[in-house]
Design an enzyme around this catalytic site. Sequence first.
Site, short mmCIF file in Angstrom:
data_model
loop_
_atom_site.label_atom_id
_atom_site.label_comp_id
_atom_site.label_asym_id
_atom_site.label_seq_id
_atom_site.Cartn_x
_atom_site.Cartn_y
_atom_site.Cartn_z
N GLU A 1 24.57 -10.70 -32.51
CA GLU A 1 24.00 -11.31 -31.04
C GLU A 1 22.57 -11.05 -30.88
O GLU A 1 21.87 -10.38 -31.39
CB GLU A 1 24.70 -10.49 -29.99
CG GLU A 1 24.81 -9.24 -29.83
CD GLU A 1 26.03 -8.76 -28.96
OE1 GLU A 1 27.10 -9.15 -28.66
OE2 GLU A 1 25.75 -7.62 -28.17
N ARG B 1 40.52 3.67 -19.74
CA ARG B 1 40.77 5.08 -19.45
C ARG B 1 39.96 5.62 -18.25
O ARG B 1 39.09 4.80 -17.81
CB ARG B 1 40.24 5.89 -20.68
CG ARG B 1 38.94 5.79 -20.76
CD ARG B 1 38.28 7.08 -21.73
NE ARG B 1 37.07 7.09 -21.68
CZ ARG B 1 36.37 6.50 -22.52
NH1 ARG B 1 36.76 5.65 -23.39
NH2 ARG B 1 34.92 6.45 -22.35
C1 MV4 Z 1 23.22 -4.00 -27.22
C2 MV4 Z 1 21.94 -3.38 -27.00
C3 MV4 Z 1 21.14 -4.27 -27.05
N1 MV4 Z 1 21.20 -5.73 -27.15
N2 MV4 Z 1 23.66 -5.01 -27.51
C4 MV4 Z 1 25.40 0.40 -27.71
C5 MV4 Z 1 26.53 0.83 -28.15
C6 MV4 Z 1 27.39 -0.22 -27.85
N3 MV4 Z 1 28.30 -0.09 -26.70
C7 MV4 Z 1 26.46 -1.52 -27.42
N4 MV4 Z 1 25.34 -0.80 -27.58
C8 MV4 Z 1 24.15 -1.45 -27.35
N5 MV4 Z 1 24.29 -2.97 -27.36
C9 MV4 Z 1 22.43 -5.80 -27.39
N6 MV4 Z 1 22.65 -7.27 -27.62
C10 MV4 Z 1 21.75 -1.93 -26.82
C11 MV4 Z 1 22.70 -1.09 -26.94
C12 MV4 Z 1 22.59 0.22 -26.69
C13 MV4 Z 1 23.33 1.06 -25.82
C14 MV4 Z 1 23.89 0.45 -24.94
C15 MV4 Z 1 24.74 1.14 -23.96
C16 MV4 Z 1 24.39 2.50 -23.64
C17 MV4 Z 1 23.38 2.79 -24.41
C18 MV4 Z 1 22.89 2.35 -25.58
C19 MV4 Z 1 21.98 2.97 -26.40
C20 MV4 Z 1 21.32 2.47 -27.25
C21 MV4 Z 1 21.67 0.88 -27.57
#
Ligand code: MV4
Length: 504
Positions: free
Chosen positions: A199, A292
């Site tokens: 993505e 949860r």
């Molecule tokens: C992302 C993103 C940037 N762009 N998706 C990290 C874990 C997973 N739950 C999804 N995550 C991310 N997805 C896109 N398209 C950045 C993250 C991300 C992140 C997201 C939520 C909380 C902390 C994070 C730390 C680093 C990267």
Amino acid sequence: MFNKILIANRGEIAIRIIRACRELGIKTVAVYSEADRDAQHVQLADEAILLGKPEPKDSYLNVDKLIQAALHTKADAVHPGYGFLSENASFALAVASANLTFIGPSANSIRAMGDKAESKITMKKAGVPTVPGFEGLETEEDFRRAAMDIGYPVLVKAAAGGGGKGMRVVNGKGELGEAIESAQRESLNAFGDERLLVEKYIPNAHHIEFQVFGDQQGNLIHLFERECSVQRRHQKIIEETPSPLLTPELRAQMGEAAVQAARAVDYYNAGTVEFIFDPLLSSFYFLEMNTRLQVEHPITELVTGIDLVQWQIRVAAGEKFPFKQADFAQRGNAIECRVYAEDAANGFLPSTGKLLQYIEPHGPGIRVDSGFGVGNEVTHFYDPLLAKLIVHAENREAAIQRMQAALSEFVIHGVTTNIDFLQAVLAHEDFAKGEVSTSWVESKFMESDSLLSTQEKAPRLHTVEFLIAAALADVVFAGPKARSAVANETDPFNPWKQANNYRN
Ligand code: MV4
């Protein structure tokens, strides 16, 4: 209503659930491992069952032993807490098969949200915004075309996973092949599944999640957001609500999307819909749903005034949730700091040992959820979370000040804690402005070798010796006057000295 509930968990969350049960007049059964014989959740419950060895697979992750314990004690429901088996659909089914009630959503809801690719498809169908991208790609050529279509930078993610495992940022087509290979390898290792999705990568993203809650009659509402962007390696450190980024319009849109997401999987009980928020475009996208109760649920409780754990139990017993969306508002600001037994100045390694001194802060708008006290042992078997310090105040500035004051009052000796690191974050101008994305901690703090942890400088004493020394000094429970008077002494056992190590 239930007569007796078995709590399939440990630590602060087990205690949180025991307290909710006691208020509802429900008896409690604690379970514990050999490492937790002296744990507070064991002492606070009406009954306790030893599960086995400290390793989670022999204790808190052992489905058979947990069901046996529930049947043996004649419990009629099981609360899974968070972590361990809380999002395991097979466990929810096993509980139901033993004629017990699982306090949580249906096994089908858990399963539907367990797979990233599958849940993303479900959300798209339900009209919930998702990050532009593709699932079900097979060949490298498929990925190459998809990435071109999306436009670099793209993010490759494990379809089965969560928590950032198997995730790779790809800045251009030269990096794609290697990223796919390593993400597949990591994903296969962690989840036994090498499917990937790709993505658009959103830089400087914020993590904003919405609490949802529903009953088994189809009433479903949201309880607003929690901003969880202060995190390191996918471990949250500070959470707050309301998010300093959201306008009332965006909040309403995201709340509606969260309810839509939950409704698409016939959700009931407490759940959390995670969104990624792009501050440049002010757009939000569904990331995943946690089926949860979450660690950070108390900040939602403080600003909405609802007891989430009590209501989890009540709707699991079949009660109707009597409130409507319009009944809820956000009152003031709440912040949670996770106090970990870890050494921030030394690679955030977990710090283990016996708690020689442990004094929680008190005062208006201060709540501490913890499973530890003086004499308890912090072991390497479980999460190093010592306590959740939660504050509530009229506005964000007051909440930050209240948190800083409360943290400075927290006394923990015997293990190294991240209290000084928390203070450094709270004192930072970026945090004051609310301009903190998910990459902020790593970019601002990780290369710095400043003193980030509360170093344990005193030689280790046995608890009794420590208490005698403290009693002789006559300052342990004394006020700020005594405290400042002794802060300048060279007494190595002086518990008030720890907060003075902090430099930004
Ligand atoms: C992302 C993103 C940037 N762009 N998706 C990290 C874990 C997973 N739950 C999804 N995550 C991310 N997805 C896109 N398209 C950045 C993250 C991300 C992140 C997201 C939520 C909380 C902390 C994070 C730390 C680093 C990267």
